[in-house]
Design a protein around this motif. Sequence first.
Motif, short mmCIF file in Angstrom:
data_model
loop_
_atom_site.label_atom_id
_atom_site.label_comp_id
_atom_site.label_asym_id
_atom_site.label_seq_id
_atom_site.Cartn_x
_atom_site.Cartn_y
_atom_site.Cartn_z
N PRO A 263 36.67 109.22 130.07
CA PRO A 263 37.75 108.58 129.29
C PRO A 263 38.04 109.28 127.97
O PRO A 263 39.17 109.25 127.48
N LYS A 264 37.02 109.91 127.38
CA LYS A 264 37.23 110.60 126.11
C LYS A 264 38.03 111.88 126.31
O LYS A 264 38.94 112.18 125.53
N GLU A 265 37.72 112.64 127.35
CA GLU A 265 38.49 113.84 127.65
C GLU A 265 39.92 113.46 128.06
O GLU A 265 40.88 114.15 127.72
N ARG A 266 40.04 112.35 128.76
CA ARG A 266 41.36 111.86 129.16
C ARG A 266 42.21 111.52 127.93
O ARG A 266 43.39 111.84 127.86
N ALA A 267 41.57 110.90 126.94
CA ALA A 267 42.28 110.54 125.71
C ALA A 267 42.72 111.78 124.94
O ALA A 267 43.85 111.86 124.45
#
Length: 307
Positions: free
Chosen positions: A89-93
Motif C-alpha cells: 500500500p505504501k508503494e501504491r500511494a
Amino acid sequence: MITTLLSIIFVYVFIVLGYMSKRIFKEDMNTKTLTLMSVYFLQPFVTIWGFSTAKLHAEHIYVPLLYLAIILALLIPTIVIAKVLFSDPKERAIFSIAGFVGNTGNIGIPLGIALFGEQSVIYTTLINIANVFVVYIIGVYIYSRGSFSIKESLVNIIKIPIIPASVVAILINIYDIPQSTRIQEFFKMGAYAGIVLQLFLLGTFLQGIHIKELHPKLMLGTLSQKFIIIPLATALILSFTNLSLFVQGIIFMEMMAPLAIANINLASLYDCKPKDVTSLILFSTIIFIPILFLLSYLLDFYYKTNI
C-alpha cells in the motif's frame, strides 16, 4: 539558460549542507523534527508569501483550474494502475501521487522567468498555488492511506495548517488588504526559511540512501509516469484548448517540473517510505537537467516558427 541552471545549482547547495549535517551528526539530526517544523510552522509562511507576489484577476483563474483538471483527469487512472502494479500500500500511494506533486515553486517560478520572461510570473504563481492544494489535500490523503485508514487520512488533511493559511491568504489578496513593509518582510523571511529547510531536509534524507536498496519497479514506474505519460497527456489536453502558445508552454513546463520536496514532508510525516521518495526526487531532478535544455530549444524553435 546557463544562468538559470547556475541559479538552481546554487539553491540546491542547501541540499549538500543537509547531507553533510546528517552524515556528521547522524541520529542527533532528527529528520522527523525537521519535517514537523517545516509542515506545521514554516510552510504556511511560504503559502501566504506566495499569494502576496501577484494580484489575482478573474482572467487568470482559468490557468490553475486547467492545471488541476489535467491532474485530476490523470490521477484517477493512475490510482487504478497502481492497484494492479503494486501490492504494498505504501508503494501504491507513492506511485499514485508523487509524479503529480511537481516542484512548481522553487524551480517552476524562476524557470518560467528564464524561459518566458517576467510576464510568466502571474501564471507560475497561480499554478504553484493550485499545487499547494494538490499537495496538502490529495497528497496528504494518498500518502496517509499508505499507513492510515480512510477516516484517519481525512482527519490528517484537517490537521495540516497550510490549508486554512491559504484561505486567509486568498481573502487578503482578493480584498486587497494592505500590509505594511514590515509585515511583508516578516512573511518573506518565514517563506525563505521554509524553502531553505525543505532543501536542507532533502539532503538529510539523501544521506541514508543506498542504491542497491532502491525498488526498480517503483522507480521506473514513477519516473516514466512523470516524464513520459504526464507530458504526452498534457500536450494532448492542451491541444483542445484555445489558450495562447505562451500560456500552453507555461503549463506544459510546470507539468514537467521534477518531483517537489514536499513529497518528503508527507512521506516522512505519514511513514510512507521517505527514503524511496527521496530517491525519486533526486533522480527526477537529475533527469530534468537535460530535459531542460531540450525544452528550452523546442520552445525557442516553436515560437520562432509560429509567432
